[in-house]
Structure formats: C-alpha cells, structure tokens
Design an enzyme around this catalytic site. Structure first.
Site, short mmCIF file in Angstrom:
data_model
loop_
_atom_site.label_atom_id
_atom_site.label_comp_id
_atom_site.label_asym_id
_atom_site.label_seq_id
_atom_site.Cartn_x
_atom_site.Cartn_y
_atom_site.Cartn_z
N GLN A 77 -20.15 26.72 29.18
CA GLN A 77 -18.85 27.23 28.73
C GLN A 77 -18.03 26.17 28.00
OE1 GLN A 77 -15.55 28.01 31.45
NE2 GLN A 77 -15.48 30.10 30.66
N ARG A 90 -30.71 22.32 21.13
CA ARG A 90 -30.81 21.27 22.15
C ARG A 90 -30.66 21.85 23.54
NH1 ARG A 90 -32.76 16.23 23.20
NH2 ARG A 90 -31.52 15.22 24.82
N ILE A 126 -9.88 -0.93 -4.12
CA ILE A 126 -9.95 -0.04 -5.29
C ILE A 126 -11.33 0.64 -5.37
CG2 ILE A 126 -9.68 0.14 -7.80
CD1 ILE A 126 -7.10 -0.60 -6.07
N GLU A 173 -4.02 14.81 -5.83
CA GLU A 173 -4.91 13.91 -5.08
C GLU A 173 -4.94 14.32 -3.60
OE1 GLU A 173 -4.18 9.77 -5.82
OE2 GLU A 173 -5.23 9.11 -4.03
N ARG A 174 -3.78 14.67 -3.08
CA ARG A 174 -3.70 15.04 -1.66
C ARG A 174 -4.38 16.38 -1.41
NH1 ARG A 174 2.18 12.20 -1.57
NH2 ARG A 174 1.25 10.14 -1.32
N GLY A 202 0.84 -1.20 0.00
CA GLY A 202 0.00 0.00 0.00
C GLY A 202 0.87 1.24 0.00
C1 FAD Z 1 -11.88 3.12 1.29
C2 FAD Z 1 -10.56 2.99 0.61
C3 FAD Z 1 -10.41 3.42 -0.70
C4 FAD Z 1 -9.20 3.26 -1.36
N1 FAD Z 1 -9.10 3.57 -2.69
C5 FAD Z 1 -7.98 3.22 -3.36
C6 FAD Z 1 -7.93 3.33 -4.80
O1 FAD Z 1 -8.89 3.76 -5.45
N2 FAD Z 1 -6.79 2.93 -5.42
C7 FAD Z 1 -5.71 2.46 -4.75
O2 FAD Z 1 -4.72 2.12 -5.38
N3 FAD Z 1 -5.72 2.33 -3.39
C8 FAD Z 1 -6.83 2.70 -2.70
N4 FAD Z 1 -6.89 2.56 -1.32
C9 FAD Z 1 -5.71 2.04 -0.62
C10 FAD Z 1 -5.01 3.07 0.24
O3 FAD Z 1 -4.39 4.03 -0.56
C11 FAD Z 1 -4.04 2.31 1.16
O4 FAD Z 1 -4.84 1.61 2.10
C12 FAD Z 1 -3.05 3.22 1.84
O5 FAD Z 1 -2.12 3.72 0.90
C13 FAD Z 1 -2.29 2.52 2.96
O6 FAD Z 1 -1.74 1.31 2.51
P1 FAD Z 1 -1.97 -0.02 3.36
O7 FAD Z 1 -3.42 -0.13 3.64
O8 FAD Z 1 -1.32 -1.13 2.65
O9 FAD Z 1 -1.24 0.25 4.74
P2 FAD Z 1 0.33 0.00 5.04
O10 FAD Z 1 1.14 0.61 3.98
O11 FAD Z 1 0.51 -1.43 5.33
O12 FAD Z 1 0.51 0.83 6.38
C14 FAD Z 1 0.14 0.32 7.66
C15 FAD Z 1 0.60 1.35 8.71
O13 FAD Z 1 2.01 1.50 8.65
C16 FAD Z 1 2.32 2.88 8.47
N5 FAD Z 1 3.51 3.03 7.63
C17 FAD Z 1 3.76 2.50 6.41
N6 FAD Z 1 4.94 2.92 5.95
C18 FAD Z 1 5.46 3.74 6.91
C19 FAD Z 1 6.67 4.50 7.03
N7 FAD Z 1 7.58 4.51 6.06
N8 FAD Z 1 6.85 5.22 8.18
C20 FAD Z 1 5.92 5.22 9.15
N9 FAD Z 1 4.77 4.52 9.11
C21 FAD Z 1 4.54 3.79 7.99
C22 FAD Z 1 1.11 3.48 7.77
O14 FAD Z 1 1.08 4.89 7.97
C23 FAD Z 1 -0.01 2.74 8.45
O15 FAD Z 1 -0.31 3.36 9.67
C24 FAD Z 1 -8.08 2.73 -0.65
C25 FAD Z 1 -8.23 2.34 0.68
C26 FAD Z 1 -9.45 2.42 1.31
C27 FAD Z 1 -9.57 1.90 2.71
#
Ligand code: FAD
Length: 382
Positions: free
Chosen positions: A282, A271, A160, A245-246, A134
């Site tokens: 407060q 309410r 996705i 995107e961000r 991810g």
């Molecule tokens: C509802 C939803 C929609 C999405 N849509 C898309 C989409 O359209 N297309 C697509 O490609 N993806 C999509 N995603 C995926 C999303 O981009 C990933 O879930 C995200 O990038 C995190 O990757 P991961 O889930 O594998 O987590 P991981 O990468 O496994 O991370 C797990 C934890 O480790 C931390 N971590 C990882 N690396 C580091 C580092 N170097 N330093 C410190 N901490 C770290 C992360 O911050 C996180 O807290 C979607 C996800 C969701 C839930």
C-alpha cells in the site's frame, strides 16, 4: 492524461522530433557524458531538421513561427527518452538564447548571425552570471568601455552553459557602472576575439554532458556593431526574456517528473519483494498515486501557460509560479523514485538515478525558487 494543448500539426512535428532524439541523441548520450560535452555535430543535426530556429525569420533559414509549443515538444521528447537531464545545450540555444537575437538584432546583425545559429553551425551561450553576482544580476561587474567603434570588455562569467562549444556569447556587461540596472547592456562576443578565454569545464554533480565553464574577458575589443538592443537596456531585455526561460524549465521539470513516474510504475510491477510486486504494497501504491496526481496537475498548469504563451500572453508571475513549483515537484518525485528503486535507484546506469542528480539544478538556474517566490510575493501588493 488527455492534453488539449497540441493540435495535429504539433503531433506530426513530435513524430519527427522523436526520430531525431532516437537517432541523433540517445546513441551518443553515454559518450557525451563521459567526454563532458556534446559533439558540435548534435547542433548541426538539430539545425538540419529545423529544431533550432523555429521562431527565427524564414529569410534567415528559420521557421518563422513564434509558437513556443514546438519548442516544448523537443523538451518533452528528450525527457521521455531519458536524455533531457544530460545537459545537451539545445534548450539553451533554441529556447533561451536565440530569442534575444530574434527580438533585438538589427537587420544587419540578423543577417550576420541568424543563419549560422539556425543551422547549428554557430553555438550560442548566454553569459549573465559572475562569481560575485547570480540572483542579483544588477550587481555584475564585467565592464565594457566604449573606445571609438569598439567596446573594450573586461570581466569574468561563471556557470555558463555551452561555454566550451560556444561561437557567440551574448554577454551582460556594465556600460555605465554608476547607473545600476540602467547601466547594463548586452554585447554579442565572438569566441575567436583576442582576449576571450574559456576556463576548464566545471565538475558538476549532474548534467554531465553540459560544458558548463567560466569565461574570461581580458581587454576584448568588440565592435560597437555587436551591441544587442540599446545601450543601457540590457537588464530589461534579460528580465523580459526570463519568463520564456522559466516556462522552458517548467516544461522540462514536468517532463522529467512524468518520466520518473512512468519508470517507477514499470519498476513497481516487475520488482518483487516478499513474494509480491513492490507496487502491491500500500505504501508504494500511495507513493505512485501521489506522483501521478501531482505530475498531472503540474502538466495542466504548464499546458495553460503554453497556450497563453502561444497567444503572446505569458505572464511573468505565472511563469515564476510554474518554474518554482514544477522544479520542486520534480525533485520530490525523482527522490521518491530513487527510494522506490531501492539500491538500483542509486546506480548510475538507472535513468531514475541520473534524473536525481541531473534535475537537482532546476530549482537554482533560471532564477532560484526563492527568487521566484520574491517575484510572486512582490506582485501581491503588500
Ligand atoms: C549547471 C548550471 C548552468 C548554468 N547556466 C547558466 C548560463 O548559461 N548562463 C548564466 O548566466 N548563468 C548560468 N547559471 C547560473 C545560475 O543562473 C545561477 O547559479 C543562479 O542564478 C543562482 O545564482 P548564484 O549561484 O550566484 O546564487 P546566489 O544568488 O548567491 O544565491 C544563493 C542563495 O541565496 C538565495 N537568495 C539570493 N537572493 C535572494 C533573495 N532576494 N531572497 C531570498 N533568497 C535569496 C538563493 O535563492 C540561493 O538559495 C548556471 C548555473 C548552473 C549550476
């Protein structure tokens, strides 16, 4: 709050967006959430009023306008109407995936794909994430092997957005597994190709209208003519596009935080407890004061980046700063909003409750808060 980021043309556009949201989105939200996906008709309706292809060239039906502030307006209006968090997939199409096509299509690809995408006839997905990769995009394992005039694709993508509705999937693949990030390419995979399969919709805690799912590629033969940009450049294309995107997620988070504040301010007036409106206590006034202050400060920063982006000067580190800070802020604001609503804040019929579950993903997708801080930290030169 006075905002200097928009001019009269933007505000006129906002009026038409507001009408679109009121007629084409709000009446359907509950049904889409229950169904777990939006109707394809939503995309056609958005295409009809020109919301999906603002940045696409006019010759392909687009607006020919690279000013991202128009995209921001759609996100803001969806937020103001309490439907942004449902997960409509419009932002994925217009803010996130379309720019890949606009910037990197050959003339032949543009003629093939853009008119349908702009009209909302063709729905886009962007597939980077895999079960084992991810945050670390370079670790993807989906493989594309060149075979004559085709690539043969094998692998699995997960989480996705638009996965069930998508017609075109911009897919990150490894064309040269030995070359690390330089071995990643982008292929546009049509969803009707043999060997392409969608998984079941994933059960999420929020964004219930979003058809988030896995995608499977089993010996999918994709024409080499579907390669987006140069082979081996995919990682760099993704990194370039992630700043917009961000910023889009920061716009959404700020819109949702602002709306949460408004909902809370209204609720605190109406309410009553112990014979007085709860806003008269407060503690609650201070909570509201903090929500208002922090949200307006966030808005100012986001507006500055929107202006910079409209001049073509969006900085990747600043986009990362906006993304992590506004999304964390949104969660703080929404969480305090639930508390302020008491038991009603836990009821799904209340927008504040939905905002609580729907917005939770914001600190995770488009790059997690931790990854944003890595990007910022690396830029500090230690
Ligand atoms: C509802 C939803 C929609 C999405 N849509 C898309 C989409 O359209 N297309 C697509 O490609 N993806 C999509 N995603 C995926 C999303 O981009 C990933 O879930 C995200 O990038 C995190 O990757 P991961 O889930 O594998 O987590 P991981 O990468 O496994 O991370 C797990 C934890 O480790 C931390 N971590 C990882 N690396 C580091 C580092 N170097 N330093 C410190 N901490 C770290 C992360 O911050 C996180 O807290 C979607 C996800 C969701 C839930």
């Amino acid at each position: 709050m006075q905002r200097a980021v928009y001019d009269a043309e933007h505000e006129a556009y906002r009026d038409s967006v507001r009408r679109f949201v009121a007629t084409e989105v709000v009446p359907h939200r509950e049904r889409w959430e229950a169904a777990g996906r939006v109707d394809r008709e939503l995309f056609r309706a958005a295409g009809k009023v020109g919301l999906l292809g603002i940045s696409a060239p006019e010759e392909h039906g687009g607006g020919g306008n690279a000013d991202f502030r128009f995209n921001a307006i759609l996100n803001e209006e969806l937020g103001a109407a309490d439907v942004l968090g449902a997960g409509l997939g419009l932002s994925l199409q217009a803010d996130i995936a379309l720019p890949y096509l606009v910037d990197h299509c050959t003339p032949e690809q543009a003629a093939r794909w853009l008119p349908g995408v702009v009209a909302g006839e063709a729905i886009l997905a962007l597939a980077m994430t895999e079960p084992g990769a991810g945050s670390d995009v370079a670790a993807i394992t989906t493989r594309a092997v060149r075979d004559g005039e085709h690539y043969v694709v094998n692998g699995t993508k997960t989480f996705i957005t638009n996965a069930l509705n998508a017609d075109l999937v911009i897919t990150a693949v490894k064309t040269d597994p030995a070359a690390g990030r330089k071995g990643i390419s982008l292929l546009v995979v049509e969803a009707d190709r043999a060997g392409f399969r969608r998984g079941a919709k994933l059960a999420k805690v929020g964004q219930h209208a979003a058809d988030t799912a896995e995608l499977f590629f089993d010996d999918v033969r994709v024409p080499a003519a579907n390669l987006l940009g140069e082979e081996g450049r995919g990682f760099y294309l993704m990194m370039n596009h992630l700043s917009q995107e961000r910023l889009a997620v920061a716009v959404q988070a700020t819109a949702q935080a602002r709306r949460a504040y408004e909902l809370c301010a209204e609720y605190a007036k109406s309410r009553e407890a112990f014979g007085s409106p709860i806003g008269s206590f407060q503690h609650n006034r201070f909570v509201l004061a903090e929500m208002k202050t922090e949200t307006e400060i966030a808005q100012s920063y986001v507006d500055r980046l929107l202006l910079a982006h409209s001049r073509g000067e969006l900085d990747a580190v600043e986009a990362a700063q906006a993304k992590w800070w506004t999304t964390e802020l949104c969660q703080r604001v929404v969480d305090r909003g639930v508390q302020l609503h008491g038991g009603y804040g836990y009821m799904a019929e209340y927008p504040i409750a939905r905002a609580w579950t729907d917005s939770r993903i914001q600190t995770i997708y488009a790059g997690t808060t931790e990854v944003m801080k890595e990007i910022i930290g690396r830029s500090l030169g230690f």
